[in-house]
Write a protein that holds these residues in place. Structure first.
Motif, mmCIF file in Angstrom:
data_model
loop_
_atom_site.group_PDB
_atom_site.id
_atom_site.type_symbol
_atom_site.label_atom_id
_atom_site.label_comp_id
_atom_site.label_asym_id
_atom_site.label_seq_id
_atom_site.Cartn_x
_atom_site.Cartn_y
_atom_site.Cartn_z
ATOM 1 N N GLU A 397 -44.401 -82.066 -62.392
ATOM 2 C CA GLU A 397 -45.396 -82.462 -61.410
ATOM 3 C C GLU A 397 -45.521 -81.325 -60.418
ATOM 4 O OE1 GLU A 397 -45.672 -87.073 -61.217
ATOM 5 O OE2 GLU A 397 -45.153 -86.317 -59.223
ATOM 6 N N LEU A 398 -46.760 -80.901 -60.180
ATOM 7 C CA LEU A 398 -47.007 -79.756 -59.308
ATOM 8 C C LEU A 398 -47.235 -80.247 -57.889
ATOM 9 C CD1 LEU A 398 -49.587 -78.120 -61.729
ATOM 10 C CD2 LEU A 398 -47.212 -77.378 -61.401
ATOM 11 N N PRO A 399 -47.055 -79.360 -56.919
ATOM 12 C CA PRO A 399 -47.404 -79.746 -55.543
ATOM 13 C C PRO A 399 -48.880 -80.149 -55.500
ATOM 14 C CG PRO A 399 -46.317 -77.597 -55.608
ATOM 15 C CD PRO A 399 -46.574 -77.979 -57.018
ATOM 16 N N ARG A 400 -49.194 -81.135 -54.674
ATOM 17 C CA ARG A 400 -50.551 -81.686 -54.580
ATOM 18 C C ARG A 400 -51.634 -80.620 -54.454
ATOM 19 N NH1 ARG A 400 -52.644 -86.614 -56.108
ATOM 20 N NH2 ARG A 400 -50.886 -88.007 -56.179
ATOM 21 N N GLU A 401 -51.310 -79.536 -53.725
ATOM 22 C CA GLU A 401 -52.353 -78.551 -53.448
ATOM 23 C C GLU A 401 -52.550 -77.550 -54.596
ATOM 24 O OE1 GLU A 401 -49.455 -78.755 -52.089
ATOM 25 O OE2 GLU A 401 -48.519 -76.782 -51.874
ATOM 26 N N CYS A 402 -51.722 -77.649 -55.616
ATOM 27 C CA CYS A 402 -51.849 -76.705 -56.730
ATOM 28 C C CYS A 402 -52.835 -77.256 -57.752
ATOM 29 C CB CYS A 402 -50.482 -76.475 -57.376
ATOM 30 S SG CYS A 402 -50.562 -75.407 -58.825
ATOM 31 N N ALA A 403 -53.942 -76.559 -57.942
ATOM 32 C CA ALA A 403 -54.981 -77.061 -58.844
ATOM 33 C C ALA A 403 -54.554 -76.812 -60.293
ATOM 34 C CB ALA A 403 -56.303 -76.378 -58.548
ATOM 35 N N GLU A 404 -54.317 -77.923 -60.986
ATOM 36 C CA GLU A 404 -53.814 -77.882 -62.360
ATOM 37 C C GLU A 404 -54.696 -77.035 -63.282
ATOM 38 O OE1 GLU A 404 -52.992 -81.905 -63.891
ATOM 39 O OE2 GLU A 404 -54.353 -81.399 -65.529
ATOM 40 N N LYS A 405 -55.987 -77.249 -63.167
ATOM 41 C CA LYS A 405 -56.919 -76.569 -64.069
ATOM 42 C C LYS A 405 -56.879 -75.054 -63.867
ATOM 43 C CE LYS A 405 -61.787 -76.855 -65.370
ATOM 44 N NZ LYS A 405 -63.077 -77.464 -64.999
ATOM 45 N N LEU A 406 -56.795 -74.659 -62.592
ATOM 46 C CA LEU A 406 -56.734 -73.223 -62.306
ATOM 47 C C LEU A 406 -55.432 -72.628 -62.832
ATOM 48 C CD1 LEU A 406 -58.164 -73.113 -58.655
ATOM 49 C CD2 LEU A 406 -59.335 -72.660 -60.837
ATOM 50 N N LEU A 407 -54.358 -73.392 -62.747
ATOM 51 C CA LEU A 407 -53.063 -72.909 -63.229
ATOM 52 C C LEU A 407 -53.099 -72.699 -64.742
ATOM 53 C CD1 LEU A 407 -50.134 -72.189 -62.759
ATOM 54 C CD2 LEU A 407 -49.555 -74.633 -62.806
ATOM 55 N N VAL A 408 -53.698 -73.656 -65.453
ATOM 56 C CA VAL A 408 -53.815 -73.526 -66.912
ATOM 57 C C VAL A 408 -54.635 -72.288 -67.258
ATOM 58 C CG1 VAL A 408 -54.818 -74.596 -68.974
ATOM 59 C CG2 VAL A 408 -53.470 -75.974 -67.365
ATOM 60 N N GLN A 409 -55.724 -72.077 -66.510
ATOM 61 C CA GLN A 409 -56.578 -70.919 -66.761
ATOM 62 C C GLN A 409 -55.850 -69.618 -66.449
ATOM 63 O OE1 GLN A 409 -59.905 -71.957 -64.302
ATOM 64 N NE2 GLN A 409 -60.915 -73.180 -65.919
ATOM 65 N N ALA A 410 -55.101 -69.626 -65.345
ATOM 66 C CA ALA A 410 -54.361 -68.414 -64.960
ATOM 67 C C ALA A 410 -53.305 -68.095 -66.008
ATOM 68 C CB ALA A 410 -53.713 -68.604 -63.585
ATOM 69 N N ALA A 411 -52.654 -69.135 -66.553
ATOM 70 C CA ALA A 411 -51.649 -68.923 -67.592
ATOM 71 C C ALA A 411 -52.304 -68.312 -68.827
ATOM 72 C CB ALA A 411 -50.957 -70.240 -67.936
ATOM 73 N N ARG A 412 -53.478 -68.837 -69.171
ATOM 74 C CA ARG A 412 -54.192 -68.331 -70.344
ATOM 75 C C ARG A 412 -54.529 -66.847 -70.163
ATOM 76 N NH1 ARG A 412 -57.432 -70.362 -74.707
ATOM 77 N NH2 ARG A 412 -56.651 -72.430 -74.162
ATOM 78 N N ARG A 413 -54.919 -66.458 -68.939
ATOM 79 C CA ARG A 413 -55.195 -65.046 -68.681
ATOM 80 C C ARG A 413 -53.943 -64.202 -68.866
ATOM 81 N NH1 ARG A 413 -58.604 -67.124 -64.670
ATOM 82 N NH2 ARG A 413 -56.971 -66.943 -63.094
ATOM 83 N N ARG A 414 -52.800 -64.829 -68.682
ATOM 84 C CA ARG A 414 -51.541 -64.116 -68.895
ATOM 85 C C ARG A 414 -50.984 -64.390 -70.288
ATOM 86 N NH1 ARG A 414 -49.206 -61.710 -64.588
ATOM 87 N NH2 ARG A 414 -50.295 -61.939 -62.600
ATOM 88 N N ALA A 415 -51.866 -64.802 -71.186
ATOM 89 C CA ALA A 415 -51.548 -64.962 -72.606
ATOM 90 C C ALA A 415 -50.529 -66.068 -72.858
ATOM 91 C CB ALA A 415 -51.064 -63.644 -73.219
ATOM 92 N N VAL A 416 -50.544 -67.096 -72.000
ATOM 93 C CA VAL A 416 -49.675 -68.253 -72.238
ATOM 94 C C VAL A 416 -50.566 -69.486 -72.397
ATOM 95 C CG1 VAL A 416 -47.813 -69.697 -71.357
ATOM 96 C CG2 VAL A 416 -47.828 -67.236 -70.866
ATOM 97 N N LEU A 417 -50.439 -70.155 -73.548
ATOM 98 C CA LEU A 417 -51.195 -71.380 -73.775
ATOM 99 C C LEU A 417 -50.336 -72.563 -73.367
ATOM 100 C CD1 LEU A 417 -52.693 -70.621 -77.308
ATOM 101 C CD2 LEU A 417 -53.647 -70.106 -75.042
#
Lengths: 467, 467
Positions: A397-417
């Motif tokens: 569970e992420l902190p409330r202010e951390c946008a899940e969708k952006l995190l998934v996208q940022a991970a993908r940019r760093r080659a992590v699915l």
């Protein structure tokens, strides 16, 4: 090598035999029956098959090679030439290996690196060597008696499942069992079924395809919320008590009793999806829920996560009153699973190799889970980690202010699915942002790289917000 | 051997650990979770798994052995004792070998004696040894791309089938393909489907289960009667053009053209069940009907009759407009067939071992068919024999005065299992009495014995009438 070829010639025709042969091969190629790369018989073989002189075939083949329809390769015989437009088209997208540097931390995979290859080959060899007409012939659609016998013994031993071979069906994986159960329930007048939320979207699709509506029942640290289940009004629920997917919560003793009491009270069923149990040591886990109420609980498991999805082997133990209806649905869909693989799997169990394999798998999974949890505790201190006990995934569970969708996208940019909690949510109201990290498909350096990628992505997102 | 066992102990209980262990095992046995003959872990192993001293487990096991719950055997460890009432009950009827002297000449079997055991073991070993996460993981429900590629090449070569991998689905045998097609047809508004009469009762059941009505279309020496098909008003037909089952008639060239013209005229489909084609040498047989009209003919085949029914491997090539609908039905039923067996089968084809096997199978089947036909011509001169060309069965029309049912019963009294024409008839009006002799499951001396039994039964029946 004596390759077969479908060709016919007409001895009464005015065309020469060689000309007939040439035009027949050419027509088969042009019409798309003979595909590029396909072997054709040697001239000697085809002459014998057609009952013509070899020189007839040699003449036709030479002409076809000259025209570019066939190619003749020293050592590998004659084959249909590749049309220019066809080169490479045999590779469909799912054949292409993914780029090596991408780390896939999505759930749904299984740890095939531990697959006991030598044991499996030995078991298949042993089964095939000794198989008679009975083993190689048509078997009962619900599974071979000997395999069901072995499996009933095994499930009783490691999960305390109480059933008999005649109530245990071998299925083509858990999915088929679920699809059949849904069909039976729908025919019995059910129109809805409770499912865990978060849970397994693939199963919701099967449920919907069978004409039932999946109804979201919330989950907390003790597993599925039975009070919410009661309030929902459904009469059947699909649940993962051993290790809730994806949160990893173990259904508490109190909830187990409540759940069974609920099923009795509504005259309904609990479908126990036990796919996740293999990752917890049998000596330390609770028995299957089915052991509390074999007449209310449908027990279902599969070899997919603990052996290999490719085997498509699952099983479902039904309360006696459901056995007949499920068998009737099965009999209208197919006539059973591979007998060879059923026997090979039973042998793997009988010789103890399956138990041995599971011990290795659990140890490896434990190492990976520890690595994930240690890393997260050190590098993502503000997340809440669920599922310390089992499963091949970790729910954060992420902190409330951390946008899940952006995190998934940022991970993908760093080659992590990796997937966010949204993927596993049936309702999306007021859910804390989350990430689900699967470790079934990656180990060692790749896992470390993936985790580092997530940490970096987390920084990207939280610093971006701050900056 | 480290057998797993599901047991839990409570360190806070007032009972001793040994007493807890003893009562837990006893309860699991009494409740039917631990079955007779099931292995339990060694005392050393269980102690380690539970984190207790070994003497605790030794004490519990000794007590359980003394009470008759467990037995300890030198060399094979400790196992759950057989309850007196349970002895022998593990053997369900279908496990018992049939009495050796009975000769089974019923159709439906397959010649598993020729199954290429060594080639199959080699192919599975090779596939398993080189399989990566992709091969061991979840594959596309419709089949692995590489297997479909191989099969499309193969079917084009030996049957002139014109299709592409994306329109060829790997099924769990022909039955599953038929069940899916019926479902698609029903969803498209069909309520009936033409079937050959005589034909395959098992297929009629699948059709009926899918909610369609099988409509009998008569058959003659040229195969299915297209005039009767036209008159019936159906828009889809299931047919066996290569070798009509069970009469063995080959669909004539004229009928092939009429059949395709009919399908176009009614905007319907022909389902070509090609299971029987393997018994005719490719160089001498007509191409698949599908090759005449790939947009009107659904081509379906399987490995059951030519390799082994136990594999549960089939395939169906659909006209493009049916591919999506069939895939959608499949996706709601299961998520595909064993990837290992798909790959092993493709390898068997790729290395030429399947062609080689089929040549042996055809030669053996030819020998048996000749034996049947020679015997019948000599010993039952008044019967009319159909199906000289292919198939694993011979259809005999009996003299009008020979009661088919009595003949079947007389054969059974002489330990020969064989079916009368009634079994294969959808309508029973004005049909000549008949017998269908299958030779797939028997060869050599057993086949001779079976035929002699039929001849004797024939005498029994005709002389009884005369006397």
């Amino acid at each position: 090598m004596a390759w077969d070829l479908n060709l016919s010639i007409d001895r009464d025709s005015r065309e020469t035999l060689a000309a007939q042969l040439r035009s027949a091969v050419r027509r088969h190629i042009e019409e798309g029956a003979l595909h590029p790369g396909v072997r054709v018989p040697s001239s000697r073989q085809l002459a014998a098959d057609l009952g013509v002189s070899r020189s007839v075939v040699v003449e036709a083949y030479e002409q076809l090679c000259a025209e570019g329809y066939l190619v003749s390769r020293r050592g590998s015989g004659t084959l249909v030439a590749a049309a220019r437009s066809e080169i490479g088209s045999a590779l469909t997208p799912d054949d292409r290996p993914p780029p090596a540097e991408v780390v896939d931390l999505r759930t749904g995979g299984s740890d095939t690196s531990t697959f006991p290859r030598q044991d499996w080959i030995r078991c298949v060899s042993s089964v095939i060597s000794s198989a008679g007409p009975r083993e190689l012939g048509y078997g009962p659609p619900s599974g071979l008696a000997s395999t069901r016998h072995t499996l009933v013994g095994y499930l009783g031993r490691v999960r305390a499942v109480r059933t008999r071979p005649e109530h245990l069906m071998i299925t083509s994986g858990f999915a088929q069992g679920l699809a059949m159960l849904c069909r039976v329930l729908r025919d019995a007048g059910h129109d809805r079924i409770g499912v865990e939320d978060p849970g397994h979207p693939g199963e919701w699709r099967f449920i919907a395809d069978a004409g039932l509506r999946p109804v979201a029942i919330p989950v907390d640290g003790d597993g599925i919320r039975v009070d919410e289940l009661i309030a929902s009004g459904v009469r059947t629920v699909l649940t993962t008590p051993a290790s809730q997917f994806p949160t990893g919560a173990v259904l508490s003793t109190g909830r187990r009793e409540q759940l069974v009491a609920w099923a009795c009270a509504v005259d309904g069923y609990i479908i126990e999806d036990d796919f996740n149990a293999g990752w917890v040591a049998p000596a330390r886990r609770m028995p299957a829920l089915q052991s509390l109420a074999p007449d209310r609980v449908v027990y279902a498991g599969s070899a997919s996560k603990v052996l290999a999805p490719a085997l498509r082997l699952g099983w479902v133990a039904t309360p006696a009153e459901l056995t007949g209806p499920v068998e009737r649905v099965r009999a209208s869909w197919d006539i059973g699973c591979s007998g060879i693989e059923q026997l090979a799997f039973a042998r793997l169990v009988d010789i103890g190799a399956f138990d041995r394999h599971l011990r290795r798998l659990r140890a490896e999974s434990h190492r990976r889970r520890q690595a994930v949890h240690h890393f997260l505790a050190r590098r993502l201190p503000r997340v809440t980690v669920f599922g310390r006990e089992g499963g091949a995934q970790t729910y954060l569970e992420l902190p409330r202010e951390c946008a899940e969708k952006l995190l998934v996208q940022a991970a993908r940019r760093r080659a992590v699915l990796v997937r966010g909690g949204r993927f596993y949510a049936l309702r999306d109201d007021d859910r804390a942002p989350a990430l689900v990290v699967g470790h079934a498909g990656v180990s060692g350096a790749a896992l470390s790289r993936g985790l580092a990628g997530i940490a970096a992505a987390y920084r990207d997102v939280t610093e971006h917000r701050g900056g």
